[in-house]
Design an enzyme around this catalytic site. Structure first.
Site, PDB file in Angstrom:
ATOM      1  N   CYS A  74      25.989 -24.963  51.703  1.00  0.00           N
ATOM      2  CA  CYS A  74      26.422 -25.512  52.783  1.00  0.00           C
ATOM      3  C   CYS A  74      27.775 -26.338  52.180  1.00  0.00           C
ATOM      4  CB  CYS A  74      25.612 -25.834  53.580  1.00  0.00           C
ATOM      5  SG  CYS A  74      25.054 -27.476  52.832  1.00  0.00           S
ATOM      6  N   HIS A 125      18.060 -28.521  45.122  1.00  0.00           N
ATOM      7  CA  HIS A 125      16.889 -28.189  44.832  1.00  0.00           C
ATOM      8  C   HIS A 125      17.134 -26.839  43.956  1.00  0.00           C
ATOM      9  CE1 HIS A 125      14.455 -31.083  46.530  1.00  0.00           C
ATOM     10  NE2 HIS A 125      15.055 -30.938  47.597  1.00  0.00           N
ATOM     11  N   CYS A 129      26.606 -35.970  53.523  1.00  0.00           N
ATOM     12  CA  CYS A 129      27.264 -35.153  54.312  1.00  0.00           C
ATOM     13  C   CYS A 129      27.916 -35.697  55.613  1.00  0.00           C
ATOM     14  CB  CYS A 129      26.232 -34.078  54.692  1.00  0.00           C
ATOM     15  SG  CYS A 129      26.942 -32.771  55.745  1.00  0.00           S
ATOM     16  N   GLU A 176      16.205 -37.045  54.439  1.00  0.00           N
ATOM     17  CA  GLU A 176      17.248 -37.310  55.599  1.00  0.00           C
ATOM     18  C   GLU A 176      16.561 -37.886  56.491  1.00  0.00           C
ATOM     19  OE1 GLU A 176      19.126 -33.759  57.314  1.00  0.00           O
ATOM     20  OE2 GLU A 176      19.269 -34.807  59.065  1.00  0.00           O
ATOM     21  N   THR A 232      19.315 -32.573  60.828  1.00  0.00           N
ATOM     22  CA  THR A 232      20.287 -31.710  60.690  1.00  0.00           C
ATOM     23  C   THR A 232      19.727 -30.191  60.694  1.00  0.00           C
ATOM     24  OG1 THR A 232      20.533 -31.671  58.477  1.00  0.00           O
ATOM     25  CG2 THR A 232      22.266 -33.190  59.862  1.00  0.00           C
ATOM     26  N   CYS A 235      22.895 -29.053  62.431  1.00  0.00           N
ATOM     27  CA  CYS A 235      24.032 -28.421  61.668  1.00  0.00           C
ATOM     28  C   CYS A 235      23.543 -26.952  61.688  1.00  0.00           C
ATOM     29  CB  CYS A 235      24.089 -28.847  60.263  1.00  0.00           C
ATOM     30  SG  CYS A 235      24.873 -27.907  59.190  1.00  0.00           S
ATOM     31  N   SER A 282      12.272 -23.230  46.989  1.00  0.00           N
ATOM     32  CA  SER A 282      13.262 -23.544  48.165  1.00  0.00           C
ATOM     33  C   SER A 282      12.795 -22.812  49.343  1.00  0.00           C
ATOM     34  CB  SER A 282      14.747 -22.952  47.711  1.00  0.00           C
ATOM     35  OG  SER A 282      15.463 -22.663  48.905  1.00  0.00           O
ATOM     36  N   ASN A 285      14.018 -22.653  52.188  1.00  0.00           N
ATOM     37  CA  ASN A 285      15.027 -21.848  53.230  1.00  0.00           C
ATOM     38  C   ASN A 285      15.519 -20.552  52.376  1.00  0.00           C
ATOM     39  OD1 ASN A 285      17.993 -21.770  51.968  1.00  0.00           O
ATOM     40  ND2 ASN A 285      17.200 -23.972  51.392  1.00  0.00           N
ATOM     41  N   SER A 325      20.664 -23.583  48.574  1.00  0.00           N
ATOM     42  CA  SER A 325      20.747 -24.401  47.491  1.00  0.00           C
ATOM     43  C   SER A 325      21.370 -23.385  46.340  1.00  0.00           C
ATOM     44  CB  SER A 325      19.682 -24.961  47.085  1.00  0.00           C
ATOM     45  OG  SER A 325      18.492 -24.106  47.139  1.00  0.00           O
TER      46      SER A 325
HETATM   47 FE1  F3S Z   1      24.465 -28.961  54.592  1.00  0.00          FE
HETATM   48 FE2  F3S Z   1      25.586 -31.081  55.676  1.00  0.00          FE
HETATM   49 FE3  F3S Z   1      24.523 -29.139  57.062  1.00  0.00          FE
HETATM   50  S1  F3S Z   1      24.237 -31.134  53.643  1.00  0.00           S
HETATM   51  S2  F3S Z   1      22.882 -28.079  55.956  1.00  0.00           S
HETATM   52  S3  F3S Z   1      26.442 -28.972  55.788  1.00  0.00           S
HETATM   53  S4  F3S Z   1      24.135 -31.316  57.388  1.00  0.00           S
END
Ligand code: F3S
Length: 292
Positions: free
Chosen positions: A23, A53, A106, A136, A174, A202, A230, A232, A274
């Protein structure tokens, strides 16, 4: 047709998902660390916890002189990078006392911090929709130590029981889903007179999942690249498998086997949050060489 056609030798075509890999927040943190390491001229650069990660990236950074600090004090006298997840203000303060700090938090995580601070200043009960113990969430909680951290309506009812709170302010980790956020907000209405919500979700994760699902529906084989640890990436593979049973989760191009692709005309590629773009390009190059 979805996905960007990348290569097509013979009858085989490789398509990469429209949105895949790291991201913007993690890409930015990676760039900042790489720049710091390049400018450090051999002096140590530390990240507070692993930056990402992804074992291969951590190894590459290690080779470039980047070390992982467990505590800010590990980096005393050196450069210390705060990763994209962010940290509590007390941790940032400790870091600034001993090291030269580069803040790679971020900007979207910063929005969570600002909202938590604002709600706490207003005297509201701060509610963070997120996983307890996740870095976070722990960072955000540093701005309101009495915050309630929950993921479900049941947890709200359990924590507040028969209490009626004057006012609450809600934010989300997020990576939470809108469904989880709004379910918690609905439950809070039973216990508070006024609820304010800052939707700090996010959409990086959902965009990657949607693009992968679309692509998987149009291909004969799907390759999902990313660390096995990971969560995700595993979730992406699961979603792809639902529409393309021939889905393979790999950590590196070495795991590709030409026999598995036999008979495929279109191969789709996606990658977890990641997995940096460079690793996706490397996978596509290996696939082209293997199947071309
Ligand atoms: Fe990445 Fe920032 Fe979204 S670290 S997952 S763009 S909150």
């Amino acid at each position: 047709m979805h996905g960007r056609p990348r290569e097509g030798r013979g009858t085989m075509e490789i398509r990469v998902a429209d949105v895949a890999g790291t991201c913007p927040g993690v890409e930015r943190a990676l760039r900042l660390v790489q720049k710091a390491a390049a400018e450090a001229d051999g002096a140590p650069v530390w990240t507070l916890g692993p930056l990402i990660h992804n074992t291969r990236v951590v190894e590459e950074l290690d080779a470039a002189g980047v070390r992982v600090a467990a505590e800010p004090e590990d980096a005393t006298g050196a450069t210390l990078v705060i990763r994209s997840h962010g940290v509590a203000p007390s941790v940032e303060e400790r870091a600034r006392e001993v090291a030269d700090v580069i803040d790679a938090t971020c900007p979207l995580v910063k929005r969570v911090h600002e909202a938590v601070r604002m709600f706490a200043d207003q005297g509201r009960l701060v509610v963070i929709v997120g996983e307890k113990g996740h870095s976070e969430v722990e960072g955000a909680r540093g701005y309101a130590p009495d915050a309630l951290v929950v993921t479900t309506p049941e947890e709200v009812h359990e924590a507040l029981a028969d209490t009626i709170v004057e006012s609450a302010g809600v934010v989300a980790q997020t990576t939470q889903t809108p469904k989880a956020l709004w379910a918690v907000v609905a439950a809070l209405h039973d216990h508070t007179r006024s609820v304010q919500v800052k939707n700090t979700i996010c959409d990086a994760t959902s965009k990657r999942q949607e693009a992968a699902t679309r692509l998987a529906a149009e291909v004969d084989r799907m390759v999902v690249l990313g660390g096995r640890g990971s969560a995700n990436t595993r979730r992406l593979a699961e979603l792809c498998r639902a529409s393309c049973p021939q889905t393979m989760h790999v950590e590196s191009p070495d795991e590709l086997d030409a026999a598995w692709f036999e008979g495929a005309e279109v191969v789709g590629v996606t990658a977890g949050a990641s997995t940096p773009t460079a690793q996706i390009d490397e996978l596509v190059a290996s696939l082209t060489a293997l199947l071309g």
